[in-house]
Motif scaffolding. Structure first.
Motif, PDB file in Angstrom:
ATOM      1  N   TYR A 144      12.339  20.295  10.558  1.00 16.21           N
ATOM      2  CA  TYR A 144      11.188  20.626   9.716  1.00 16.21           C
ATOM      3  C   TYR A 144      10.576  21.988  10.074  1.00 16.21           C
ATOM      4  CZ  TYR A 144      11.309  15.923   7.794  1.00 16.21           C
ATOM      5  OH  TYR A 144      11.692  14.773   7.147  1.00 16.21           O
ATOM      6  N   THR A 271      -2.258  10.122   9.611  1.00 18.02           N
ATOM      7  CA  THR A 271      -2.546  11.053   8.513  1.00 18.02           C
ATOM      8  C   THR A 271      -3.844  10.770   7.754  1.00 18.02           C
ATOM      9  OG1 THR A 271      -1.223   9.695   6.975  1.00 18.02           O
ATOM     10  CG2 THR A 271      -0.084  11.458   8.160  1.00 18.02           C
ATOM     11  N   SER A 275      -8.084  15.127   6.995  1.00 17.59           N
ATOM     12  CA  SER A 275      -8.964  15.929   6.133  1.00 17.59           C
ATOM     13  C   SER A 275     -10.394  15.986   6.660  1.00 17.59           C
ATOM     14  CB  SER A 275      -8.968  15.358   4.712  1.00 17.59           C
ATOM     15  OG  SER A 275      -9.444  14.020   4.707  1.00 17.59           O
ATOM     16  N   GLU A 299       8.296  11.058   8.206  1.00 14.35           N
ATOM     17  CA  GLU A 299       7.333  10.803   7.124  1.00 14.35           C
ATOM     18  C   GLU A 299       5.953  11.347   7.477  1.00 14.35           C
ATOM     19  OE1 GLU A 299       5.663   7.127   4.346  1.00 14.35           O
ATOM     20  OE2 GLU A 299       7.339   6.800   5.737  1.00 14.35           O
ATOM     21  N   GLU A 302       6.175  15.086   6.851  1.00 11.11           N
ATOM     22  CA  GLU A 302       6.243  15.386   5.415  1.00 11.11           C
ATOM     23  C   GLU A 302       4.894  15.169   4.733  1.00 11.11           C
ATOM     24  OE1 GLU A 302       9.395  13.093   3.790  1.00 11.11           O
ATOM     25  OE2 GLU A 302      10.968  14.117   4.941  1.00 11.11           O
ATOM     26  N   ARG A 303       4.214  14.119   5.100  1.00 12.94           N
ATOM     27  CA  ARG A 303       2.917  13.841   4.474  1.00 12.94           C
ATOM     28  C   ARG A 303       1.894  14.920   4.846  1.00 12.94           C
ATOM     29  NH1 ARG A 303       0.439   7.817   4.214  1.00 12.94           N
ATOM     30  NH2 ARG A 303       2.529   7.541   3.335  1.00 12.94           N
ATOM     31  N   GLN A 305       2.595  18.027   5.720  1.00 14.52           N
ATOM     32  CA  GLN A 305       2.995  19.285   5.079  1.00 14.52           C
ATOM     33  C   GLN A 305       2.607  19.338   3.606  1.00 14.52           C
ATOM     34  OE1 GLN A 305       7.221  19.443   6.085  1.00 14.52           O
ATOM     35  NE2 GLN A 305       6.813  20.956   7.686  1.00 14.52           N
ATOM     36  N   LYS A 306       2.433  18.189   2.990  1.00 15.21           N
ATOM     37  CA  LYS A 306       2.037  18.150   1.586  1.00 15.21           C
ATOM     38  C   LYS A 306       0.525  18.293   1.404  1.00 15.21           C
ATOM     39  CE  LYS A 306       5.925  15.270   0.092  1.00 15.21           C
ATOM     40  NZ  LYS A 306       6.323  13.939  -0.456  1.00 15.21           N
ATOM     41  N   MET A 307      -0.230  18.205   2.503  1.00 14.42           N
ATOM     42  CA  MET A 307      -1.684  18.302   2.401  1.00 14.42           C
ATOM     43  C   MET A 307      -2.111  19.738   2.144  1.00 14.42           C
ATOM     44  SD  MET A 307      -2.918  15.801   5.518  1.00 14.42           S
ATOM     45  CE  MET A 307      -2.496  14.062   5.532  1.00 14.42           C
ATOM     46  N   GLU A 308      -3.153  19.879   1.362  1.00 17.02           N
ATOM     47  CA  GLU A 308      -3.637  21.201   0.983  1.00 17.02           C
ATOM     48  C   GLU A 308      -4.327  21.892   2.158  1.00 17.02           C
ATOM     49  OE1 GLU A 308      -6.553  23.232  -2.436  1.00 17.02           O
ATOM     50  OE2 GLU A 308      -6.202  21.061  -2.364  1.00 17.02           O
ATOM     51  N   THR A 310      -3.393  22.899   5.066  1.00 15.60           N
ATOM     52  CA  THR A 310      -3.170  22.226   6.344  1.00 15.60           C
ATOM     53  C   THR A 310      -1.889  22.753   6.981  1.00 15.60           C
ATOM     54  OG1 THR A 310      -4.243  20.216   5.520  1.00 15.60           O
ATOM     55  CG2 THR A 310      -2.861  19.984   7.478  1.00 15.60           C
TER      56      THR A 310
END
Length: 332
Positions: A144, A271, A275, A299, A302-303, A305-308, A310
């Protein structure tokens, strides 16, 4: 009269027969008791031999432990003689004692961290390694393209040393998590803590060329270990005097308990609250005893990395401290 004599003779024969049976039974009983006594004597001798062997092994182990303590004391004395403060200064101000490769890698990490402006910085940290899982963790992180932080304990041997070197070569941050991880010994006094600390730092430097400057207390700085005989604030001040920053965590995977959590729970634990923080230090463990942590790691990454806004980073000098206790004298 003849009939009476016959009956009397018959009774006499019966009595004699019973007497012979009783004698036989007595003989048999005596023989069985003799055999049982023989067996018990043999078993007792074997038990005595076993006790003697165990006693000898205990004495041998005691000698080995004493030799290890002597070696640890000698290592500490050598480090102090060589100039402990010089080693600490080299870890904070100059990297002249580190290899050129390590110096360049650390410089790149520091520069990258300084350039990050993301609103949420996430730090994946792994305690208790190296282990048989370390290489798998490193492979996932490499896949990753991210860096993490490993708070390691004092495990020696070729496999452990190769893992330690690989952690550094891959550009991850190496931190200390004590040499023994034995609460009763580690937290018995400041002197015992300092001895453990100095031995581990010297060992890690000898293996990797890195002078570690971050630490995580076993159990965290807010631990409530019953055998602890020293104030954690005093240990924090000791680390500070050695140029060491300690890190706790504000996000826990939950894999430190006795129960092996399912992958879904680990992912959610790691996760769900990111925020809420500008700096999220996530606690995980590098151990084969918790296989679902390794399964959940892809996972989790990946989760995140998908956060805005971050980003995932290794701990560096630029990382904001996350500590459970207030230990500075001037902080209320």
């Amino acid at each position: 009269m003849a009939e009476d004599n016959k009956q009397k003779t018959g009774r006499q024969k019966t009595v004699r027969g019973l007497g012979r049976c009783q004698v036989r039974m007595l003989v048999i009983t005596i023989v069985m008791l003799a055999l049982l006594c023989s067996v018990l004597i043999v078993r007792t001798q074997k038990l005595n031999e076993t006790v003697a062997d165990l006693t000898a092994q205990v004495e041998m182990l005691s000698r080995i432990v004493e030799e290890e303590r002597t070696q640890a004391a000698n290592l500490t004395e050598e480090l102090q003689t060589a100039g402990r403060q010089d080693v600490s200064d080299s870890g904070r101000e100059s990297e002249g004692q580190q290899t050129a490769q390590d110096q360049e890698a650390k410089g790149e990490i520091q520069q990258t961290a300084a350039q990050v402006t993301a609103a949420h910085k996430v730090y994946l940290t792994f305690d208790d390694g190296p282990s048989s899982c370390t290489q798998d963790i490193l492979d996932i992180l490499k896949h990753y393209g991210i860096k993490a932080t490993f708070f390691v304990v004092g495990k020696d041997g070729e496999t452990a040393e190769e893992s330690l070197k690989q952690i550094v070569e891959d550009g991850h941050t190496l931190g200390m998590h004590s040499g023994t991880h034995k609460y009763a010994e580690l937290y018995a006094s400041i002197d015992s803590f300092a001895e453990d600390f100095e031995a581990q730092r010297k060992y890690l430097y000898q293996v990797t060329g890195v002078v570690c400057d971050i630490y995580r207390f076993p159990g965290g700085s807010s631990n409530t270990v019953k055998t602890r005989a020293v104030d954690m604030a005093d240990l924090a001040k000791y680390l500070d005097s050695q140029g060491i920053r300690f890190f706790d965590w504000n996000v826990s995977s939950g894999d430190g308990g006795s129960v092996v959590l399912p992958v879904e729970t680990l992912v959610e634990n790691c996760t769900a609250n990111i925020s809420k923080y500008e700096t999220s230090v996530i606690l995980m463990h590098d151990t084969p005893l918790k296989p679902t942590t390794l399964e959940a790691l892809p996972e989790i990454i990946e989760r995140i990395q998908k956060m805005e806004d971050t980003v995932i980073l290794p701990i560096t000098d630029e990382t904001d401290l996350v500590q459970h206790i207030k230990w500075q004298d001037d902080v209320p």
